[in-house]
Design a protein around this motif. Structure first.
Motif, PDB file in Angstrom:
ATOM      1  N   VAL A  16      -2.135   0.142  -4.940  1.00 34.82           N
ATOM      2  CA  VAL A  16      -2.049  -1.123  -4.209  1.00 34.82           C
ATOM      3  C   VAL A  16      -1.609  -2.216  -5.170  1.00 34.82           C
ATOM      4  O   VAL A  16      -2.125  -2.308  -6.290  1.00 34.82           O
ATOM      5  CB  VAL A  16      -3.421  -1.499  -3.585  1.00 34.82           C
ATOM      6  CG1 VAL A  16      -3.408  -2.914  -3.035  1.00 34.82           C
ATOM      7  CG2 VAL A  16      -3.787  -0.509  -2.487  1.00 34.82           C
ATOM      8  N   ILE A  62     -10.559  -2.097  -0.687  1.00 30.32           N
ATOM      9  CA  ILE A  62      -9.228  -2.221  -1.273  1.00 30.32           C
ATOM     10  C   ILE A  62      -8.919  -3.665  -1.677  1.00 30.32           C
ATOM     11  O   ILE A  62      -8.374  -3.924  -2.750  1.00 30.32           O
ATOM     12  CB  ILE A  62      -8.163  -1.721  -0.271  1.00 30.32           C
ATOM     13  CG1 ILE A  62      -8.389  -0.244   0.060  1.00 30.32           C
ATOM     14  CG2 ILE A  62      -6.749  -1.941  -0.806  1.00 30.32           C
ATOM     15  CD1 ILE A  62      -8.252   0.673  -1.118  1.00 30.32           C
ATOM     16  N   ALA A  73      -9.958   1.236   3.155  1.00 32.00           N
ATOM     17  CA  ALA A  73      -9.193   2.437   3.438  1.00 32.00           C
ATOM     18  C   ALA A  73     -10.142   3.627   3.460  1.00 32.00           C
ATOM     19  O   ALA A  73     -11.177   3.633   2.782  1.00 32.00           O
ATOM     20  CB  ALA A  73      -8.108   2.656   2.387  1.00 32.00           C
ATOM     21  N   TYR A 105       0.872  -1.177   0.000  1.00 29.99           N
ATOM     22  CA  TYR A 105       0.000   0.000   0.000  1.00 29.99           C
ATOM     23  C   TYR A 105       0.906   1.223   0.000  1.00 29.99           C
ATOM     24  O   TYR A 105       1.572   1.516   1.003  1.00 29.99           O
ATOM     25  CB  TYR A 105      -0.906  -0.027   1.232  1.00 29.99           C
ATOM     26  CG  TYR A 105      -1.887   1.115   1.340  1.00 29.99           C
ATOM     27  CD1 TYR A 105      -3.144   1.006   0.775  1.00 29.99           C
ATOM     28  CD2 TYR A 105      -1.566   2.286   2.018  1.00 29.99           C
ATOM     29  CE1 TYR A 105      -4.066   2.051   0.878  1.00 29.99           C
ATOM     30  CE2 TYR A 105      -2.467   3.329   2.130  1.00 29.99           C
ATOM     31  CZ  TYR A 105      -3.720   3.201   1.556  1.00 29.99           C
ATOM     32  OH  TYR A 105      -4.620   4.231   1.658  1.00 29.99           O
ATOM     33  N   ASN A 129      -1.306   6.029  -3.434  1.00 31.00           N
ATOM     34  CA  ASN A 129      -2.695   5.568  -3.495  1.00 31.00           C
ATOM     35  C   ASN A 129      -2.841   4.320  -4.353  1.00 31.00           C
ATOM     36  O   ASN A 129      -3.951   3.929  -4.709  1.00 31.00           O
ATOM     37  CB  ASN A 129      -3.655   6.649  -3.997  1.00 31.00           C
ATOM     38  CG  ASN A 129      -3.777   7.810  -3.038  1.00 31.00           C
ATOM     39  OD1 ASN A 129      -3.588   8.957  -3.417  1.00 31.00           O
ATOM     40  ND2 ASN A 129      -4.067   7.534  -1.780  1.00 31.00           N
ATOM     41  N   LEU A 166      -6.484   2.412   7.578  1.00 33.75           N
ATOM     42  CA  LEU A 166      -6.823   1.114   7.011  1.00 33.75           C
ATOM     43  C   LEU A 166      -7.585   0.306   8.053  1.00 33.75           C
ATOM     44  O   LEU A 166      -7.270   0.364   9.252  1.00 33.75           O
ATOM     45  CB  LEU A 166      -5.574   0.322   6.609  1.00 33.75           C
ATOM     46  CG  LEU A 166      -4.684   0.879   5.505  1.00 33.75           C
ATOM     47  CD1 LEU A 166      -3.559  -0.108   5.215  1.00 33.75           C
ATOM     48  CD2 LEU A 166      -5.473   1.175   4.252  1.00 33.75           C
TER      49      LEU A 166
END
Length: 231
Positions: A90, A146, A166, A67, A88, A226
Motif C-alpha cells: 500500500v 491498512i 483488508a 492498493y 500486498n 476491503l
C-alpha cells in the motif's frame, strides 16, 4: 441499508495500456448518482500493461492510496521519493498543497493490477507527504488495519476520519464487523465471491452500508475484501 454497486454498472475506460473500471465518477466518466460515498471519492480498479504507466502529473488536497493486488507499481514524486510497491503493498500520499508524481509498471512482461483510492482530506492545505508499507494477508489474521487517522496497528496515516481494513476469507468461512452508531461502511470485493448480510457480491463489486450495526461476510469462494469505516 445496503446499496450494491456492481462492477458491470461501473464506468469503464480502455486505453490499451490501461484498462480501468470506475466505481464513482472519474475523468470522462460522469454519473451524478455516483460521485462518491461519504468521504470516499474514488475507487478505480486499474490494470496497466507491462512497461507502461501514468506520466508525471499533479494533485492537490486529496488523500490517495494505491492498493496493489498483483504485479508491482513504481512510484516517483516531487518530494524525492522513488519506490516500488509490490503485491500486498500500500502506498499513501497526501497531496495537500500540491505534489507531482508518476506511477509506472516496471515489469517488461507482467501487468500490474491495483486499486486507486481517493479520500477527501479533513482540511485543505496540508503539507504533502508519502509512505508505503506491505500488508501480507492471512485468513487467520481477521481484519488487517491498512489506513487510519493515527497510524495505529501499523497502518499508514490518512488525514480523515476513515479507517480502511483488508481481509482474506477462506471459502465457506465468515467474517463479521461491528459498525458503531452513526458510522457507515463501504465494502469492496477484491477477489472471490461473498454474501454480505444476504446480498451476493463478486470481485469488483462494492456496497454502501448505512444503519447496519453488524456486517456478516460469508465467503462462497476464497475472497479478499476491503472495508472502509466512514463517518
Amino acid at each position: 441499508m445496503i446499496t450494491l454497486r456492481q462492477a458491470t454498472d461501473c464506468g469503464h475506460a480502455d486505453h490499451g495500456w490501461l484498462n480501468s473500471y470506475h466505481t464513482f465518477s472519474f475523468a470522462s466518466y460522469y454519473d451524478p448518482k455516483h460521485m462518491g460515498f461519504r468521504d470516499l471519492r474514488v475507487i478505480n480498479e486499474d490494470r496497466v500493461a507491462p512497461g507502461r504507466g501514468f506520466p508525471t502529473h499533479s494533485h492537490r488536497d486529496m488523500e490517495i492510496i494505491s492498493y496493489v493486488i498483483s504485479g508491482s507499481l513504481a512510484h516517483k514524486d516531487s518530494l524525492g521519493n522513488t519506490e516500488v510497491v509490490s503485491a500486498n503493498g500500500v502506498q499513501r500520499f497526501s497531496a495537500g498543497t500540491g505534489i507531482a508524481h508518476s506511477e509506472f509498471n516496471p515489469s517488461a512482461t507482467d501487468p500490474v493490477h491495483f486499486l486507486q483510492i481517493w479520500i477527501l482530506p479533513e482540511k485543505q492545505g496540508l503539507t504533502p507527504s508519502y509512505e508505503q508499507k506491505l500488508f501480507p494477508l492471512d485468513p487467520q489474521d481477521g481484519w488487517r488495519s491498512i489506513a487510519n487517522p493515527d497510524a495505529s496497528s501499523g497502518a499508514v496515516k490518512i488525514h480523515q476520519n476513515v479507517a480502511l481494513f483488508a481481509t482474506t476469507i477462506a471459502a465457506t468461512d465468515k467474517r463479521t464487523y461491528t459498525l458503531q452508531p452513526d458510522r457507515h461502511a463501504w465494502v469492496q470485493v477484491v477477489k472471490g465471491t461473498i454474501v454480505l448480510n444476504g446480498q451476493r457480491l463478486h470481485a469488483g463489486d462494492g456496497a454502501a452500508v448505512s444503519e447496519e450495526p453488524q456486517l456478516t461476510l460469508l465467503a462462497e469462494t476464497d475472497a479478499e475484501v476491503l472495508l472502509f469505516d466512514l463517518a
